[in-house]
Scaffold this active site. Structure first.
Site, PDB file in Angstrom:
ATOM      1  N   ARG A 133      -0.911   2.913  19.642  1.00  0.00           N
ATOM      2  CA  ARG A 133      -0.708   1.475  19.365  1.00  0.00           C
ATOM      3  C   ARG A 133      -1.687   0.922  18.337  1.00  0.00           C
ATOM      4  NH1 ARG A 133       0.386   1.824  24.820  1.00  0.00           N
ATOM      5  NH2 ARG A 133       2.615   1.692  25.184  1.00  0.00           N
ATOM      6  N   LYS A 155       0.419  -3.505   4.142  1.00  0.00           N
ATOM      7  CA  LYS A 155       1.805  -3.051   4.317  1.00  0.00           C
ATOM      8  C   LYS A 155       1.813  -1.533   4.405  1.00  0.00           C
ATOM      9  CE  LYS A 155       4.564  -6.631   2.057  1.00  0.00           C
ATOM     10  NZ  LYS A 155       5.552  -6.867   0.971  1.00  0.00           N
ATOM     11  N   GLU A 197       1.277  -2.732 -12.873  1.00  0.00           N
ATOM     12  CA  GLU A 197       0.980  -3.659 -11.762  1.00  0.00           C
ATOM     13  C   GLU A 197      -0.217  -4.552 -12.107  1.00  0.00           C
ATOM     14  OE1 GLU A 197       2.970  -3.901  -9.154  1.00  0.00           O
ATOM     15  OE2 GLU A 197       3.949  -1.952  -8.913  1.00  0.00           O
ATOM     16  N   LYS A 239      -5.013  -9.863  -5.549  1.00  0.00           N
ATOM     17  CA  LYS A 239      -4.152  -9.496  -4.427  1.00  0.00           C
ATOM     18  C   LYS A 239      -4.765  -9.980  -3.122  1.00  0.00           C
ATOM     19  CE  LYS A 239      -1.179  -6.359  -2.140  1.00  0.00           C
ATOM     20  NZ  LYS A 239      -0.401  -5.127  -2.144  1.00  0.00           N
ATOM     21  N   GLU A 249       3.758 -12.493   4.301  1.00  0.00           N
ATOM     22  CA  GLU A 249       4.784 -12.763   3.293  1.00  0.00           C
ATOM     23  C   GLU A 249       5.831 -13.764   3.757  1.00  0.00           C
ATOM     24  OE1 GLU A 249       6.034  -9.329   1.006  1.00  0.00           O
ATOM     25  OE2 GLU A 249       7.757 -10.410   0.230  1.00  0.00           O
ATOM     26  N   ARG A 253       3.032 -14.755  -0.966  1.00  0.00           N
ATOM     27  CA  ARG A 253       2.931 -13.314  -1.209  1.00  0.00           C
ATOM     28  C   ARG A 253       4.152 -12.775  -1.965  1.00  0.00           C
ATOM     29  NH1 ARG A 253       0.395  -8.704   2.873  1.00  0.00           N
ATOM     30  NH2 ARG A 253       0.794  -6.955   1.482  1.00  0.00           N
ATOM     31  N   ASN A 257       6.190  -9.884  -6.000  1.00  0.00           N
ATOM     32  CA  ASN A 257       7.439  -9.202  -6.350  1.00  0.00           C
ATOM     33  C   ASN A 257       7.888  -9.502  -7.773  1.00  0.00           C
ATOM     34  OD1 ASN A 257       7.783  -7.962  -3.827  1.00  0.00           O
ATOM     35  ND2 ASN A 257       8.572  -9.871  -2.972  1.00  0.00           N
ATOM     36  N   HIS A 260       9.973  -7.109  -9.636  1.00  0.00           N
ATOM     37  CA  HIS A 260      10.358  -6.069  -8.682  1.00  0.00           C
ATOM     38  C   HIS A 260      11.821  -6.114  -8.260  1.00  0.00           C
ATOM     39  CE1 HIS A 260       6.159  -5.086  -8.610  1.00  0.00           C
ATOM     40  NE2 HIS A 260       6.320  -4.171  -7.675  1.00  0.00           N
ATOM     41  N   HIS A 264      13.342  -2.786  -8.746  1.00  0.00           N
ATOM     42  CA  HIS A 264      13.891  -1.966  -7.647  1.00  0.00           C
ATOM     43  C   HIS A 264      15.328  -1.544  -7.947  1.00  0.00           C
ATOM     44  CE1 HIS A 264      10.800  -3.661  -4.552  1.00  0.00           C
ATOM     45  NE2 HIS A 264      10.359  -2.581  -5.169  1.00  0.00           N
ATOM     46  N   HIS A 278       8.090   3.899 -10.579  1.00  0.00           N
ATOM     47  CA  HIS A 278       8.105   2.527 -10.070  1.00  0.00           C
ATOM     48  C   HIS A 278       7.492   1.553 -11.084  1.00  0.00           C
ATOM     49  CE1 HIS A 278       7.699  -0.834  -7.290  1.00  0.00           C
ATOM     50  NE2 HIS A 278       6.418  -0.907  -7.613  1.00  0.00           N
TER      51      HIS A 278
HETATM   52  N1  LIG Z   1       1.951  -0.842   0.773  1.00  0.00           N
HETATM   53  C1  LIG Z   1       2.095  -1.575  -0.305  1.00  0.00           C
HETATM   54  O1  LIG Z   1       1.739  -2.753  -0.346  1.00  0.00           O
HETATM   55  C2  LIG Z   1       2.687  -0.937  -1.524  1.00  0.00           C
HETATM   56  C3  LIG Z   1       2.625  -1.594  -2.752  1.00  0.00           C
HETATM   57  C4  LIG Z   1       3.111  -0.945  -3.876  1.00  0.00           C
HETATM   58  C5  LIG Z   1       3.660   0.320  -3.764  1.00  0.00           C
HETATM   59  N2  LIG Z   1       3.718   0.938  -2.546  1.00  0.00           N
HETATM   60  C6  LIG Z   1       4.268   2.285  -2.396  1.00  0.00           C
HETATM   61  O2  LIG Z   1       3.445   3.180  -3.129  1.00  0.00           O
HETATM   62  C7  LIG Z   1       4.229   4.318  -3.487  1.00  0.00           C
HETATM   63  C8  LIG Z   1       3.921   4.692  -4.912  1.00  0.00           C
HETATM   64  O3  LIG Z   1       2.562   5.002  -5.023  1.00  0.00           O
HETATM   65  P1  LIG Z   1       2.020   5.934  -6.183  1.00  0.00           P
HETATM   66  O4  LIG Z   1       2.559   5.479  -7.475  1.00  0.00           O
HETATM   67  O5  LIG Z   1       0.575   6.024  -5.992  1.00  0.00           O
HETATM   68  O6  LIG Z   1       2.787   7.319  -5.888  1.00  0.00           O
HETATM   69  P2  LIG Z   1       2.307   8.707  -5.227  1.00  0.00           P
HETATM   70  O7  LIG Z   1       1.491   8.472  -4.038  1.00  0.00           O
HETATM   71  O8  LIG Z   1       3.532   9.522  -5.078  1.00  0.00           O
HETATM   72  O9  LIG Z   1       1.385   9.335  -6.371  1.00  0.00           O
HETATM   73  C9  LIG Z   1       1.956   9.643  -7.633  1.00  0.00           C
HETATM   74  C10 LIG Z   1       1.711  11.117  -7.998  1.00  0.00           C
HETATM   75  O10 LIG Z   1       0.333  11.293  -8.309  1.00  0.00           O
HETATM   76  C11 LIG Z   1      -0.225  12.363  -7.535  1.00  0.00           C
HETATM   77  N3  LIG Z   1      -1.646  12.017  -7.397  1.00  0.00           N
HETATM   78  C12 LIG Z   1      -2.225  11.117  -6.580  1.00  0.00           C
HETATM   79  N4  LIG Z   1      -3.518  10.970  -6.874  1.00  0.00           N
HETATM   80  C13 LIG Z   1      -3.787  11.830  -7.887  1.00  0.00           C
HETATM   81  C14 LIG Z   1      -4.953  12.143  -8.646  1.00  0.00           C
HETATM   82  N5  LIG Z   1      -6.097  11.478  -8.452  1.00  0.00           N
HETATM   83  N6  LIG Z   1      -4.857  13.106  -9.592  1.00  0.00           N
HETATM   84  C15 LIG Z   1      -3.675  13.737  -9.830  1.00  0.00           C
HETATM   85  N7  LIG Z   1      -2.546  13.458  -9.185  1.00  0.00           N
HETATM   86  C16 LIG Z   1      -2.601  12.518  -8.222  1.00  0.00           C
HETATM   87  C17 LIG Z   1       0.612  12.405  -6.303  1.00  0.00           C
HETATM   88  O11 LIG Z   1       0.578  13.666  -5.702  1.00  0.00           O
HETATM   89  C18 LIG Z   1       2.002  12.090  -6.871  1.00  0.00           C
HETATM   90  O12 LIG Z   1       2.566  13.237  -7.432  1.00  0.00           O
HETATM   91  C19 LIG Z   1       5.662   3.948  -3.252  1.00  0.00           C
HETATM   92  O13 LIG Z   1       6.126   4.617  -2.114  1.00  0.00           O
HETATM   93  C20 LIG Z   1       5.628   2.455  -2.991  1.00  0.00           C
HETATM   94  O14 LIG Z   1       6.648   2.027  -2.116  1.00  0.00           O
HETATM   95  C21 LIG Z   1       3.239   0.326  -1.435  1.00  0.00           C
HETATM   96 ZN   LIG Z   2       5.091  -2.491  -7.357  1.00  0.00          ZN
END
Ligand SMILES: NC(=O)c1ccc[n+]([C@@H]2O[C@H](COP(=O)([O-])OP(=O)(O)OC[C@H]3O[C@@H](n4cnc5c(N)ncnc54)[C@H](O)[C@@H]3O)[C@@H](O)[C@H]2O)c1
Ligand SMILES: [Zn+2]
Length: 383
Positions: A133, A155, A197, A239, A249, A253, A257, A260, A264, A278
């Protein structure tokens, strides 16, 4: 010798506080933080151990972090490695991670450290939210996107066949440790996607930051330590402020987006194949939001052009022609994009909720945008 090496890093440490009452926490930004995470996490844990869930791509960082925790008597079990990339945000991987953590004997007073990009942060964060939990979560983001966006705000979640992020929970971290040095191995394209971003923060609420980015984007992309750190801190502050005012949100918040809803739809059309990242989809999405704002007379002419020029300069897509090259010559139809936009969770009763602009640094949520207007606009842009 080691201590001498680390002294400059400690001098350059920056902190951003996220004030959320009992869920408040600090975002620490500084070189070398990931590998010395025990320094900050030790006092936070009252001697209770942490398990690490890490991206395979940052194995060296995770091993150093684990060794440091172990030396401080704070490590629970070997590092649990997960592949980066959207496919890992699944029920199957969540089950594996939870099973491994339970096998280590994780208790409510223990912690989970997520080391990796947004995928690992969202996945391990959700595991931490539901395990016993809710156990303490620490984010150690290693992509630029995760450092300026996903690691802050609480999130967490996974994807299902029905769409992205449809299963999840709000679970604020107990701390965020941002080490810009970890970005040195990040592919340039992923770095640029995260940069989109950062531009988003400037565009939605800080015109001076937009000017600063125009002046500093070159050194930023060369990973000049002080420029990179300033951009990360400014983004996190922005942020944090928005999350403080609207944690769950229900209002402000939603500004995050910006770009986005279009973005998306572009990602969904591209099929999450990695062809369009993304941040790339968001870059084009922000230009579309700006162009649509101009078309509706909400925003002065020239804003979309300035934004697009900046994004092009850093190599991000700012029009459908650039999208076509990323997508192997394919081009979406307006109706497909509208359909995906309608599926997006930011849509109520047949009208779009869109984040639009009054100018650079001045975004607002428009709640009653007629679908027909957006369709006409996309028809023109895709003609
Ligand atoms: N929780 C939130 O508020 C929030 C906000 C925005 C995005 N997201 C989520 O985040 C995700 C995207 O995140 P991302 O762009 O970091 O993608 P990711 O985590 O897939 O990383 C991108 C790539 O980089 C690699 N990688 C990570 N760190 C590295 C490093 N230091 N050196 C070399 N390679 C590295 C990973 O293995 C992957 O192949 C999506 O799923 C999205 O929905 C969440
Ligand atoms: Zn984003």
């Amino acid at each position: 010798m080691l201590e001498t090496l680390h002294q400059p890093a400690q001098r350059d440490m920056r902190q951003v506080r996220v004030n959320l009452g009992p869920r408040s926490y600090t975002i620490h930004v500084g070189e070398g933080l990931a590998e010395r995470c025990g320094d900050i996490l030790g006092p936070l844990a009252n001697g209770r151990p942490y398990a690490i869930v890490a991206d395979e791509a940052v194995r060296a960082i995770a091993e150093s972090a684990a060794a440091h925790l172990k030396a401080n008597g704070l490590l629970l079990g070997p590092v649990i490695y997960v592949a980066g990339g959207e496919a890992s945000k699944s029920f199957a991987t969540l089950e594996q991670v939870c099973a491994a953590l339970l096998a280590f004997g994780v208790e409510r007073s223990h912690g989970v450290i997520a080391i990796g990009g947004g995928v690992i942060g969202d996945l391990a964060g959700f595991a931490a939210a539901i395990l016993k939990r809710g156990v303490r979560l620490v984010q150690v983001p290693t992509t630029l996107l995760a450092q300026v966006d996903s690691s802050v705000g609480g999130k967490t979640g996974i994807n299902t066949a029905q769409g992205k992020n449809l299963i999840g929970a709000f679970h604020q971290p107990a701390a965020v440790l941002i080490d810009p040095q970890t970005l040195q191995t990040l592919p340039q394209r992923e770095f640029r996607a995260g940069y989109a971003e950062i531009v988003k923060y400037a565009l939605l609420g800080d015109a001076a930051f937009f000017e600063w980015l125009n002046a500093h984007h070159d050194s930023m992309h060369r990973q000049d330590p002080s420029v990179l750190r300033d951009a990360i801190v400014t983004s996190c502050r922005m942020k944090a402020g928005i999350v403080e005012r609207d944690e769950l949100e229900s209002g402000e918040r939603a500004l995050l987006n910006l770009g986005h809803t279009f973005g998306h739809a572009i990602e969904a059309w591209a099929g999450y194949s990695g062809a369009v990242l993304h941040g790339e989809a968001v870059a084009l999405g922000m230009v579309l939001a700006a162009e649509f704002s101009e078309r509706k007379g909400l925003c002065a002419r020239g804003v979309a052009r300035r934004l697009a020029d900046h994004l092009r300069q850093v190599g991000l897509p700012a029009d459908f022609t650039a999208l076509r090259s990323l997508a192997g010559g394919r081009m979406p139809s307006p109706d497909v994009l509208i359909e995906f936009m309608a599926h997006d969770k930011k849509v109520t009763s047949g009208q779009f909720n869109l984040v639009l602009l009054r100018g650079i640094g001045a975004a607002f949520v428009a709640r009653d945008v007629p679908v027909k207007d957006v369709r006409d606009f996309l028809c023109d842009r895709l003609a």
